[in-house]
Design a protein around this motif. Structure first.
Motif, PDB file in Angstrom:
ATOM      1  N   UNK A 213       1.967  -4.572   3.451  1.00 43.47           N
ATOM      2  CA  UNK A 213       2.104  -3.216   3.976  1.00 43.47           C
ATOM      3  C   UNK A 213       3.176  -2.389   3.290  1.00 43.47           C
ATOM      4  N   UNK A 214       3.926  -2.984   2.379  1.00 44.10           N
ATOM      5  CA  UNK A 214       5.000  -2.288   1.664  1.00 44.10           C
ATOM      6  C   UNK A 214       4.515  -1.816   0.292  1.00 44.10           C
ATOM      7  N   UNK A 215       5.283  -0.912  -0.301  1.00 42.29           N
ATOM      8  CA  UNK A 215       5.018  -0.450  -1.660  1.00 42.29           C
ATOM      9  C   UNK A 215       5.698  -1.420  -2.614  1.00 42.29           C
TER      10      UNK A 215
ATOM     11  N   UNK B 131      -4.135  -4.230  -3.878  1.00 45.15           N
ATOM     12  CA  UNK B 131      -3.080  -3.244  -3.985  1.00 45.15           C
ATOM     13  C   UNK B 131      -3.740  -1.873  -4.015  1.00 45.15           C
ATOM     14  N   UNK B 132      -3.355  -0.990  -3.094  1.00 41.96           N
ATOM     15  CA  UNK B 132      -3.880   0.367  -3.081  1.00 41.96           C
ATOM     16  C   UNK B 132      -3.034   1.212  -4.020  1.00 41.96           C
ATOM     17  N   UNK B 133      -3.677   1.783  -5.049  1.00 38.22           N
ATOM     18  CA  UNK B 133      -2.942   2.545  -6.053  1.00 38.22           C
ATOM     19  C   UNK B 133      -3.162   4.046  -5.943  1.00 38.22           C
ATOM     20  N   UNK B 134      -3.766   4.471  -4.883  1.00 37.45           N
ATOM     21  CA  UNK B 134      -4.005   5.900  -4.731  1.00 37.45           C
ATOM     22  C   UNK B 134      -3.898   6.310  -3.281  1.00 37.45           C
ATOM     23  N   UNK B 135      -4.093   7.573  -3.055  1.00 36.00           N
ATOM     24  CA  UNK B 135      -4.043   8.090  -1.694  1.00 36.00           C
ATOM     25  C   UNK B 135      -5.304   7.644  -0.970  1.00 36.00           C
TER      26      UNK B 135
ATOM     27  N   UNK C  67      10.420   1.719  -3.861  1.00 35.02           N
ATOM     28  CA  UNK C  67      10.320   2.881  -2.986  1.00 35.02           C
ATOM     29  C   UNK C  67       9.016   3.597  -3.267  1.00 35.02           C
ATOM     30  N   UNK C  68       8.320   3.955  -2.214  1.00 33.50           N
ATOM     31  CA  UNK C  68       7.045   4.643  -2.359  1.00 33.50           C
ATOM     32  C   UNK C  68       7.253   6.084  -2.818  1.00 33.50           C
ATOM     33  N   UNK C  69       6.480   6.529  -3.792  1.00 32.36           N
ATOM     34  CA  UNK C  69       6.591   7.932  -4.218  1.00 32.36           C
ATOM     35  C   UNK C  69       5.929   8.886  -3.217  1.00 32.36           C
ATOM     36  N   UNK C  70       5.201   8.361  -2.252  1.00 35.01           N
ATOM     37  CA  UNK C  70       4.497   9.183  -1.292  1.00 35.01           C
ATOM     38  C   UNK C  70       5.300   9.466  -0.030  1.00 35.01           C
ATOM     39  N   UNK C  71       6.437   8.817   0.163  1.00 38.45           N
ATOM     40  CA  UNK C  71       7.249   9.028   1.362  1.00 38.45           C
ATOM     41  C   UNK C  71       8.003  10.349   1.263  1.00 38.45           C
ATOM     42  N   UNK C  72       8.029  11.069   2.363  1.00 40.73           N
ATOM     43  CA  UNK C  72       8.748  12.332   2.440  1.00 40.73           C
ATOM     44  C   UNK C  72      10.212  12.027   2.752  1.00 40.73           C
ATOM     45  N   UNK C  73      11.105  12.623   1.994  1.00 39.29           N
ATOM     46  CA  UNK C  73      12.544  12.356   2.187  1.00 39.29           C
ATOM     47  C   UNK C  73      13.152  13.308   3.173  1.00 39.29           C
TER      48      UNK C  73
ATOM     49  N   UNK D 117      -2.005  -3.949   0.535  1.00 34.54           N
ATOM     50  CA  UNK D 117      -2.795  -3.747   1.748  1.00 34.54           C
ATOM     51  C   UNK D 117      -3.492  -5.006   2.225  1.00 34.54           C
ATOM     52  N   UNK D 118      -3.582  -6.027   1.376  1.00 33.38           N
ATOM     53  CA  UNK D 118      -4.269  -7.244   1.792  1.00 33.38           C
ATOM     54  C   UNK D 118      -3.748  -8.422   0.985  1.00 33.38           C
ATOM     55  N   UNK D 119      -3.511  -9.532   1.690  1.00 35.77           N
ATOM     56  CA  UNK D 119      -3.144 -10.778   1.016  1.00 35.77           C
ATOM     57  C   UNK D 119      -3.547 -11.930   1.920  1.00 35.77           C
ATOM     58  N   UNK D 120      -4.435 -12.780   1.439  1.00 33.13           N
ATOM     59  CA  UNK D 120      -4.938 -13.864   2.283  1.00 33.13           C
ATOM     60  C   UNK D 120      -5.397 -15.040   1.440  1.00 33.13           C
ATOM     61  N   UNK D 121      -5.485 -16.185   2.094  1.00 31.91           N
ATOM     62  CA  UNK D 121      -6.014 -17.394   1.462  1.00 31.91           C
ATOM     63  C   UNK D 121      -7.453 -17.524   1.917  1.00 31.91           C
TER      64      UNK D 121
END
Length: 122
Positions: free
Chosen positions: A85-87, A55-59, A116-122, A39-43
Motif C-alpha cells: 500500500x506504500x509508494x 506495482x501501480x505506476x499511474x493514476x 515519497x509519493x509524487x501524488x501526495x498533496x503537501x 498494490x498487491x503482493x502474495x504467494x
C-alpha cells in the motif's frame, strides 16, 4: 554403426538442452528501477508456490507492473509485506525466460525501498 549414430544424436540433444538451460538460468535481458504504489503482493500457485506482486505506476492503476520475487530473497519478501500500500522504488532484473518454480513473470525484484509519493498533496 547405428548405435554410434544414436549415441551422437543423444549426446547432441543433451548438449543443446544443457546450453539452453544454462542460458535461461544465468542470462539477463535488462536491469532497472521502477517506482509506484505496491498494490498487491502474495504467494500463489498450484504446484509451485511463488511470490507475485503488482506495482501501480499511474493514476487509478492505469499502468500495472507485474513482478516476481524469488524465494531466496527473504529480506525483499519481508519488506514487500511491510510496505504493501506504500509508494516504493524497486530494482529488478528481467530474464529472457522463467521457470515455473521461479515465478509467473520475467521480472524479478532484487531490492525495494520506500519513497515519497509524487501524488501526495503537501
Amino acid at each position: 554403426m547405428l548405435r554410434k549414430v544414436i549415441m551422437y544424436f543423444v549426446l547432441a540433444l543433451v548438449l543443446v538442452f544443457t546450453a539452453y538451460f544454462s542460458f535461461v538460468y544465468f542470462a539477463t535481458y535488462s536491469e532497472g528501477n521502477r517506482s509506484g504504489e505496491l498494490i498487491k503482493f502474495s504467494k500463489k500457485g498450484y504446484v509451485f508456490k511463488t511470490w507475485e506482486g503488482e506495482l501501480s505506476q499511474g493514476i487509478s492503476g492505469a499502468q500495472i507492473f507485474k513482478f516476481s520475487v524469488m524465494d531466496n530473497e527473504a529480506e525483499v519478501i519481508q519488506q514487500m509485506k511491510d510496505l504493501q500500500g506504500e509508494y516504493v522504488k524497486v530494482t529488478y532484473v528481467e530474464r529472457y525466460r522463467t521457470f515455473p518454480w521461479w515465478g509467473e513473470t520475467n521480472y524479478y525484484i532484487t531490492e525495494v525501498v520506500k519513497e515519497d509519493s509524487p501524488f501526495k498533496v503537501k
